[in-house]
Motif scaffolding. Structure first.
Motif, short mmCIF file in Angstrom:
data_model
loop_
_atom_site.label_atom_id
_atom_site.label_comp_id
_atom_site.label_asym_id
_atom_site.label_seq_id
_atom_site.Cartn_x
_atom_site.Cartn_y
_atom_site.Cartn_z
N ALA A 121 -96.95 -97.27 6.51
CA ALA A 121 -98.09 -98.19 6.14
C ALA A 121 -99.12 -98.05 7.29
O ALA A 121 -100.17 -98.05 6.92
CB ALA A 121 -97.50 -99.86 6.10
N GLY A 122 -98.81 -98.00 8.45
CA GLY A 122 -99.80 -97.77 9.49
C GLY A 122 -100.41 -96.24 9.28
O GLY A 122 -101.77 -96.42 9.30
N VAL A 152 -92.82 -99.33 7.86
CA VAL A 152 -93.78 -99.84 8.89
C VAL A 152 -94.89 -98.70 9.29
O VAL A 152 -95.97 -98.90 9.46
CB VAL A 152 -93.32 -100.77 10.01
N SER A 206 -94.85 -105.18 15.12
CA SER A 206 -93.64 -105.70 14.33
C SER A 206 -92.21 -106.02 15.36
O SER A 206 -91.42 -106.73 14.47
CB SER A 206 -93.32 -104.76 13.16
N LEU A 249 -103.60 -105.88 11.14
CA LEU A 249 -102.70 -105.89 12.22
C LEU A 249 -103.23 -105.13 13.11
O LEU A 249 -103.02 -105.54 14.50
CB LEU A 249 -101.15 -105.81 11.78
N ILE A 250 -103.43 -103.77 13.03
CA ILE A 250 -103.55 -102.79 14.05
C ILE A 250 -105.24 -102.94 14.36
O ILE A 250 -105.58 -101.91 15.34
CB ILE A 250 -103.14 -101.53 13.74
N ASP A 253 -99.36 -103.43 1.42
CA ASP A 253 -98.44 -103.21 2.74
C ASP A 253 -99.44 -102.52 3.48
O ASP A 253 -99.58 -102.70 4.96
CB ASP A 253 -97.37 -102.25 2.65
N ALA A 272 -98.32 -100.24 14.66
CA ALA A 272 -98.05 -100.97 13.90
C ALA A 272 -96.38 -101.30 13.89
O ALA A 272 -95.95 -102.51 13.80
CB ALA A 272 -98.14 -100.42 12.31
N LYS A 273 -95.76 -100.47 14.55
CA LYS A 273 -94.17 -100.44 14.69
C LYS A 273 -94.02 -101.57 15.73
O LYS A 273 -93.22 -102.48 15.82
CB LYS A 273 -93.50 -99.05 14.62
N THR A 283 -103.33 -96.35 6.68
CA THR A 283 -104.60 -96.97 7.11
C THR A 283 -105.69 -95.73 6.82
O THR A 283 -106.99 -96.15 6.88
CB THR A 283 -104.65 -97.78 8.19
N ARG A 288 -101.67 -94.89 14.96
CA ARG A 288 -101.81 -96.11 13.97
C ARG A 288 -100.25 -96.51 13.55
O ARG A 288 -99.96 -97.93 13.58
CB ARG A 288 -102.26 -95.67 12.60
N THR A 304 -101.14 -104.04 7.10
CA THR A 304 -101.28 -103.13 8.43
C THR A 304 -102.53 -103.08 8.98
O THR A 304 -102.55 -102.83 10.18
CB THR A 304 -100.38 -102.14 8.06
#
Length: 319
Positions: free
Chosen positions: A151-152, A148, A61, A13-14, A6, A57-58, A155, A53, A10
């Motif tokens: 998970a951000g 979410v 999403s 993604l970011i 996860d 991420a949120k 990182t 972060r 993430t």
């Protein structure tokens, strides 16, 4: 529980939206504490704290319907700043609910970024208002009770695991527990031998109280460190901390403010009390671990105005 897959997903993604912040050995803190210290400088993150972060991420999403409805968050400072700035960057309308006790500069930055800022008399009433606004149709971006978001924040731990030298112990501040939950999950997967310690300030002991009670409980709030002051943690963050964290230490507001002055003097960084509390906690960890300790500090944010820090330091006779 949040897994390393996860957090890795993430991170991808970011990556184009946040800063991979420096992870550096600190000769000054090493000399001060008497053990090797590595600092993860999240105060150099976009918006001045790690919160960018999880907020990013949120936001990334969200469905089109959720984006159109707009988002809402409750914050003692940094989460509100992060959501306001990142929502504007991603063209999402944001409302931020903050207590009047939040740092004045944090309130100002959130408003300047384009968010609608709603002020309440305290954190309890702030959480109550954000719940009402969510029920009225806004999409909640919770500061910590969201996989979410965790998970951000995780990182941070992923980068620390990749970039730091040898570590035995990592110290992380706790507000609602999203940062330490994510960092601990990443380190458990990438550096399973490293112990993770949490730190709270007196008067903001929501995770300590939860661990003592066997689950989340409401706590009275009196700490000046509003960014570490939710009225309670949640089952999600509690479960991660109870499973992955060595212990949660508690320090005084005075020691947190002194830690800010020490970070400025010895590490040459301008931190807020939510990061200043790391130094008195690190002293406790070193005393327990003894010879061979190699400390990692997640310096979580720097959104404190000089006047505020000077006022606190003067009030505690630290100047």
């Amino acid at each position: 529980m949040i897994g390393i897959s996860d957090i890795e997903a993430t991170a991808r993604l970011i990556a184009g939206h946040v800063v991979r912040t420096p992870t550096v050995p600190s000769p000054g803190l090493t000399a001060l504490l008497g053990a090797p210290v590595t600092a993860k400088l999240e105060l150099l993150q976009r918006t001045g704290s790690f919160k960018a972060r999880g907020a990013t991420a949120k936001l990334l999403s969200l469905s089109e319907e959720e984006r159109a409805a707009g988002v809402v968050a409750v914050s003692g400072g940094n989460h509100g700043i992060a959501l306001a700035v990142m929502a504007t960057a991603l063209d999402v309308k944001a409302t931020v609910v903050m207590p009047r006790t939040a740092p004045a500069r944090s309130i100002e930055i959130a408003a300047e970024a384009g968010a609608s800022v709603r002020l309440t008399d305290g954190m309890d009433s702030a959480f109550a208002l954000v719940t009402r606004l969510r029920d009225e149709g806004l999409t909640l971006v919770h500061p910590f009770d969201d996989p979410v978001v965790i998970a951000g924040q995780g990182t941070v731990g992923l980068e620390l695991a990749e970039d730091a030298g040898e570590l035995t112990d990592v110290v992380v501040s706790i507000g609602g527990g999203g940062l330490i939950a994510g960092v601990a999950a990443a380190l458990r997967a990438r550096r399973p031998g490293v112990r993770v310690w949490g730190v709270e300030t007196e008067g903001a002991e929501s995770m300590s109280a939860a661990l003592a009670a066997g689950g989340p409980v409401p706590v009275p709030l009196s700490s000046l460190v509003t960014t570490l002051s939710p009225p309670a943690v949640t089952r999600l963050t509690y479960d991660h901390v109870s499973a992955l964290v060595e212990e949660v230490l508690v320090v005084t507001d005075r020691d947190a403010v002194r830690g800010c002055l020490e970070l400025a003097d010895h590490a040459k960084v301008w931190a807020e009390p939510a990061a200043g509390c790391l130094l008195p906690a690190a002293r406790q960890v070193i005393a327990r671990v003894g010879e061979g300790a190699r400390i990692g500090l997640v310096v979580c944010g720097g959104n404190t105005a000089p006047g505020e820090l000077i006022r606190w330091a003067d009030g505690f006779s630290l100047l």
